[in-house]
Design an enzyme around this catalytic site. Structure first.
Site, PDB file in Angstrom:
ATOM      1  N   HIS A 271       0.859  -1.192   0.000  1.00  0.00           N
ATOM      2  CA  HIS A 271       0.000   0.000   0.000  1.00  0.00           C
ATOM      3  C   HIS A 271       0.890   1.235   0.000  1.00  0.00           C
ATOM      4  CE1 HIS A 271      -3.192   2.808   1.082  1.00  0.00           C
ATOM      5  NE2 HIS A 271      -4.022   1.861   0.662  1.00  0.00           N
ATOM      6  N   ASP A 328      -7.975  -5.223  -0.580  1.00  0.00           N
ATOM      7  CA  ASP A 328      -8.384  -6.073  -1.708  1.00  0.00           C
ATOM      8  C   ASP A 328      -8.055  -7.541  -1.510  1.00  0.00           C
ATOM      9  OD1 ASP A 328      -7.377  -3.279  -3.576  1.00  0.00           O
ATOM     10  OD2 ASP A 328      -9.438  -3.997  -3.410  1.00  0.00           O
TER      11      ASP A 328
HETATM   12  C1  SDX Z   1      -5.928   0.128  -3.266  1.00  0.00           C
HETATM   13  O1  SDX Z   1      -4.192   4.592  -2.160  1.00  0.00           O
HETATM   14  C2  SDX Z   1      -5.184   3.966  -1.635  1.00  0.00           C
HETATM   15  O2  SDX Z   1      -5.653   4.297  -0.553  1.00  0.00           O
HETATM   16  C3  SDX Z   1      -5.722   2.807  -2.458  1.00  0.00           C
HETATM   17  C4  SDX Z   1      -6.775   1.963  -1.781  1.00  0.00           C
HETATM   18  C5  SDX Z   1      -8.069   2.732  -1.589  1.00  0.00           C
HETATM   19  O3  SDX Z   1      -8.829   2.349  -0.689  1.00  0.00           O
HETATM   20  O4  SDX Z   1      -8.352   3.628  -2.429  1.00  0.00           O
HETATM   21  O5  SDX Z   1      -6.313   1.518  -0.532  1.00  0.00           O
HETATM   22  C6  SDX Z   1      -7.122   0.749  -2.626  1.00  0.00           C
HETATM   23  O6  SDX Z   1      -5.609   0.467  -4.368  1.00  0.00           O
HETATM   24  C7  SDX Z   1      -5.125  -0.874  -2.494  1.00  0.00           C
HETATM   25  C8  SDX Z   1      -3.887  -1.394  -3.284  1.00  0.00           C
HETATM   26  C9  SDX Z   1      -4.360  -2.462  -4.243  1.00  0.00           C
HETATM   27  N1  SDX Z   1      -3.257  -2.849  -5.169  1.00  0.00           N
HETATM   28  C10 SDX Z   1      -2.653  -4.028  -5.043  1.00  0.00           C
HETATM   29  O7  SDX Z   1      -2.871  -4.852  -4.163  1.00  0.00           O
HETATM   30  C11 SDX Z   1      -1.627  -4.314  -6.146  1.00  0.00           C
HETATM   31  C12 SDX Z   1      -0.378  -4.943  -5.552  1.00  0.00           C
HETATM   32  N2  SDX Z   1       0.334  -3.952  -4.784  1.00  0.00           N
HETATM   33  C13 SDX Z   1       1.392  -3.217  -5.396  1.00  0.00           C
HETATM   34  O8  SDX Z   1       1.348  -3.042  -6.756  1.00  0.00           O
HETATM   35  C14 SDX Z   1       1.892  -2.039  -4.577  1.00  0.00           C
HETATM   36  O9  SDX Z   1       2.067  -2.482  -3.304  1.00  0.00           O
HETATM   37  C15 SDX Z   1       1.050  -0.787  -4.559  1.00  0.00           C
HETATM   38  C16 SDX Z   1       0.777  -0.299  -5.934  1.00  0.00           C
HETATM   39  C17 SDX Z   1      -0.225  -1.002  -3.838  1.00  0.00           C
HETATM   40  C18 SDX Z   1       1.849   0.252  -3.788  1.00  0.00           C
HETATM   41  O10 SDX Z   1       2.936   0.541  -4.545  1.00  0.00           O
HETATM   42  P1  SDX Z   1       4.183   1.363  -3.928  1.00  0.00           P
HETATM   43  O11 SDX Z   1       3.945   1.843  -2.542  1.00  0.00           O
HETATM   44  O12 SDX Z   1       4.537   2.363  -4.971  1.00  0.00           O
HETATM   45  O13 SDX Z   1       5.240   0.254  -3.750  1.00  0.00           O
HETATM   46  P2  SDX Z   1       6.412   0.108  -4.747  1.00  0.00           P
HETATM   47  O14 SDX Z   1       5.816  -0.287  -6.057  1.00  0.00           O
HETATM   48  O15 SDX Z   1       7.270   1.329  -4.644  1.00  0.00           O
HETATM   49  O16 SDX Z   1       7.195  -1.141  -4.104  1.00  0.00           O
HETATM   50  C19 SDX Z   1       8.076  -0.964  -3.020  1.00  0.00           C
HETATM   51  C20 SDX Z   1       8.836  -2.304  -2.973  1.00  0.00           C
HETATM   52  C21 SDX Z   1       9.357  -2.718  -4.364  1.00  0.00           C
HETATM   53  O17 SDX Z   1      10.483  -3.549  -4.127  1.00  0.00           O
HETATM   54  P3  SDX Z   1      11.976  -2.861  -4.215  1.00  0.00           P
HETATM   55  O18 SDX Z   1      12.038  -2.073  -5.499  1.00  0.00           O
HETATM   56  O19 SDX Z   1      12.066  -1.992  -2.965  1.00  0.00           O
HETATM   57  O20 SDX Z   1      12.923  -4.046  -4.185  1.00  0.00           O
HETATM   58  O21 SDX Z   1       7.915  -3.345  -2.584  1.00  0.00           O
HETATM   59  C22 SDX Z   1       7.761  -4.260  -3.657  1.00  0.00           C
HETATM   60  C23 SDX Z   1       8.248  -3.561  -4.905  1.00  0.00           C
HETATM   61  O22 SDX Z   1       8.701  -4.488  -5.864  1.00  0.00           O
HETATM   62  N3  SDX Z   1       6.321  -4.567  -3.730  1.00  0.00           N
HETATM   63  C24 SDX Z   1       5.809  -5.779  -3.947  1.00  0.00           C
HETATM   64  C25 SDX Z   1       4.423  -5.618  -3.871  1.00  0.00           C
HETATM   65  N4  SDX Z   1       4.120  -4.337  -3.635  1.00  0.00           N
HETATM   66  C26 SDX Z   1       5.295  -3.681  -3.558  1.00  0.00           C
HETATM   67  N5  SDX Z   1       6.410  -6.965  -4.183  1.00  0.00           N
HETATM   68  C27 SDX Z   1       5.580  -8.016  -4.354  1.00  0.00           C
HETATM   69  N6  SDX Z   1       4.208  -7.954  -4.297  1.00  0.00           N
HETATM   70  C28 SDX Z   1       3.614  -6.768  -4.061  1.00  0.00           C
HETATM   71  N7  SDX Z   1       2.281  -6.672  -4.016  1.00  0.00           N
END
Ligand code: SDX
Length: 392
Positions: A271, A328
């Site tokens: 998140h 989710d």
């Molecule tokens: C919602 O904003 C809100 O409030 C949204 C929401 C709402 O109520 O409106 O809460 C609803 O959208 C919830 C989120 C739903 N999305 C997902 O579940 C999709 C999977 N999650 C990711 O794509 C990710 O965690 C996000 C998009 C939710 C957040 O992205 P960030 O904070 O930009 O995280 P990032 O992409 O910068 O990742 C940071 C690190 C990375 O690794 P490094 O580069 O540090 O090595 O964490 C890793 C990422 O690769 N990572 C994950 C991961 N999420 C982040 N690795 C594996 N699986 C994941 N889900």
């Protein structure tokens, strides 16, 4: 106590904003609507009460709630001509694309709801949307199922009527199952607002150009559709089903999620704000056990979800990056138990988020905020002279 976070004075140019609607503390996993804890609202309120709270700032008296619902019932008719737009879509069209289009099409049939400057005009536009949006949601489902469209039954409650419009079969009576209604009520409350997330920011910035409420919400629906945002609830179930089909080997998928060369992500994890447990995920996980138990539904993907969560919470990759289950991760398991098809999960998210989007749009308009204009850091070329084709 989750102290309030103050923005530095330069925030006006960063696309951020001040808002009195929802408070999040990502470090402590706190979520409050107008100061009320999400845990209390989820257990004690109706979705329509929470919609009133978010939009108008206070929990309604019984009289205020009755008036709101009476105003909604008066506006619940959707122009028959709108069906021609729905008919233009193939059955295979994704419901989020249909819903965004139909919401935008409401403008043509409700011109008085576009240029809304007075509070009264805003109220009337809000009532029209709270009334007609659930009908459009039900239409997107029935279109895919080849079912005749249903306008519902105003003798039912707001959530109960939504269930009837979605699920009543032409040749049968439809009795609302109180377990299903209570579960949907809770899910809609948990999705109702979430501060300046991607889709809400979209609603605010489109609304800031005075494009009108319906156009702003239509844009928000499109933003929510993305798999990194609201589309994640559908992606989670597809991921869990894939793991189940592949023998349920969660360790294999944990490895994939950590492999930088593998595009696979653990959907429903991580998140932008919560670097602790998403409080909504905790409530939904508990509710999933209760609802499936009461409905006598056995869903093997629930056990796979719990296995993934357990492994992730013990895995340094996830712990170091503060990746926890978000709203989710478990919601799709309940939606499925309620009989809602996977491709409708994000539509249900939009139905829940509608009052939050409306509240944020109304706040922005009442505060007469200027048109949104986020700034940038320019990283392109310095000034250079034109090159004739012969020199390129
Ligand atoms: C919602 O904003 C809100 O409030 C949204 C929401 C709402 O109520 O409106 O809460 C609803 O959208 C919830 C989120 C739903 N999305 C997902 O579940 C999709 C999977 N999650 C990711 O794509 C990710 O965690 C996000 C998009 C939710 C957040 O992205 P960030 O904070 O930009 O995280 P990032 O992409 O910068 O990742 C940071 C690190 C990375 O690794 P490094 O580069 O540090 O090595 O964490 C890793 C990422 O690769 N990572 C994950 C991961 N999420 C982040 N690795 C594996 N699986 C994941 N889900």
């Amino acid at each position: 106590t989750g102290g309030l976070i103050t923005l530095d004075p330069g925030y006006k140019n960063t696309g951020s904003c001040e808002s009195a609607i929802t408070f999040l503390n990502g470090e402590e996993g706190i979520l409050r609507y107008r100061g009320y804890a999400i845990e209390e609202l989820a257990d004690n309120a109706s979705f329509l009460e929470v919609a009133y709270l978010l939009i108008f700032g206070e929990l309604p008296t019984q009289q205020q709630l009755d008036k709101l619902y009476a105003d909604i019932k008066r506006e619940s008719n959707v122009d028959e001509e709108m069906k021609k737009i729905l008919d233009g879509f193939p059955k295979s069209a994704h419901p989020m694309g249909v819903l965004s289009s139909l919401t935008s099409a409401l403008i043509a049939f409700n011109p008085s709801a576009v240029n809304v400057d007075s509070e009264e005009d805003m109220y009337n536009a809000i009532i029209k949307l709270l009334a007609k949006f659930p009908v459009l949601v039900a239409w997107t489902l029935r279109k895919r199922q080849g079912q005749p469209l249903d306008y519902g039954d105003s003798s039912l409650g707001y959530v109960e009527n939504i269930l009837k419009m979605m699920f009543k079969k032409p040749s049968e009576n439809y009795e609302v199952d109180p377990v299903v209604a209570s579960a949907l009520n809770k899910l809609l409350i948990l999705h109702a607002d979430h501060e300046q997330n991607c889709s809400t920011s979209t609603v605010r910035i489109v609304g800031s150009s005075h494009a009108g409420l319906f156009a702003s919400i239509s844009a928000g629906i499109s933003a929510l559709w993305g798999p990194l945002h609201g589309g994640a609830n559908q992606a989670v179930i597809e991921m869990l089903e894939g793991i189940k089909q592949d023998g349920g080997d969660t360790k294999k998928y944990m490895k994939k999620a950590k492999d930088k060369n593998d595009p696979f992500r653990l959907m429903g994890f991580g998140h932008r704000v919560y670097k602790n447990f998403d409080p909504r995920a905790k409530i939904i996980k508990k509710s999933a056990d209760e609802v499936l138990g009461k409905l006598g539904v056995q869903d093997p993907v629930l056990d796979i979800a719990k296995g993934l969560e357990k492994e992730a919470l013990e895995d340094s990759y996830f712990v170091d990056r503060k990746l926890y289950p978000n709203v989710d991760f478990y919601s799709g398991i309940i939606y499925r138990a309620l009989g809602i098809p996977t491709e409708m999960f994000t539509v249900m998210f939009a139905l829940g988020r509608l009052p939050g989007w409306i509240a944020q749009w109304r706040e922005m308009r009442l505060k007469k905020e200027p048109i949104g204009r986020p700034r940038q850091v320019y990283t392109g070329e310095n000034l250079r002279s034109f090159k004739p084709m012969s020199n390129r």
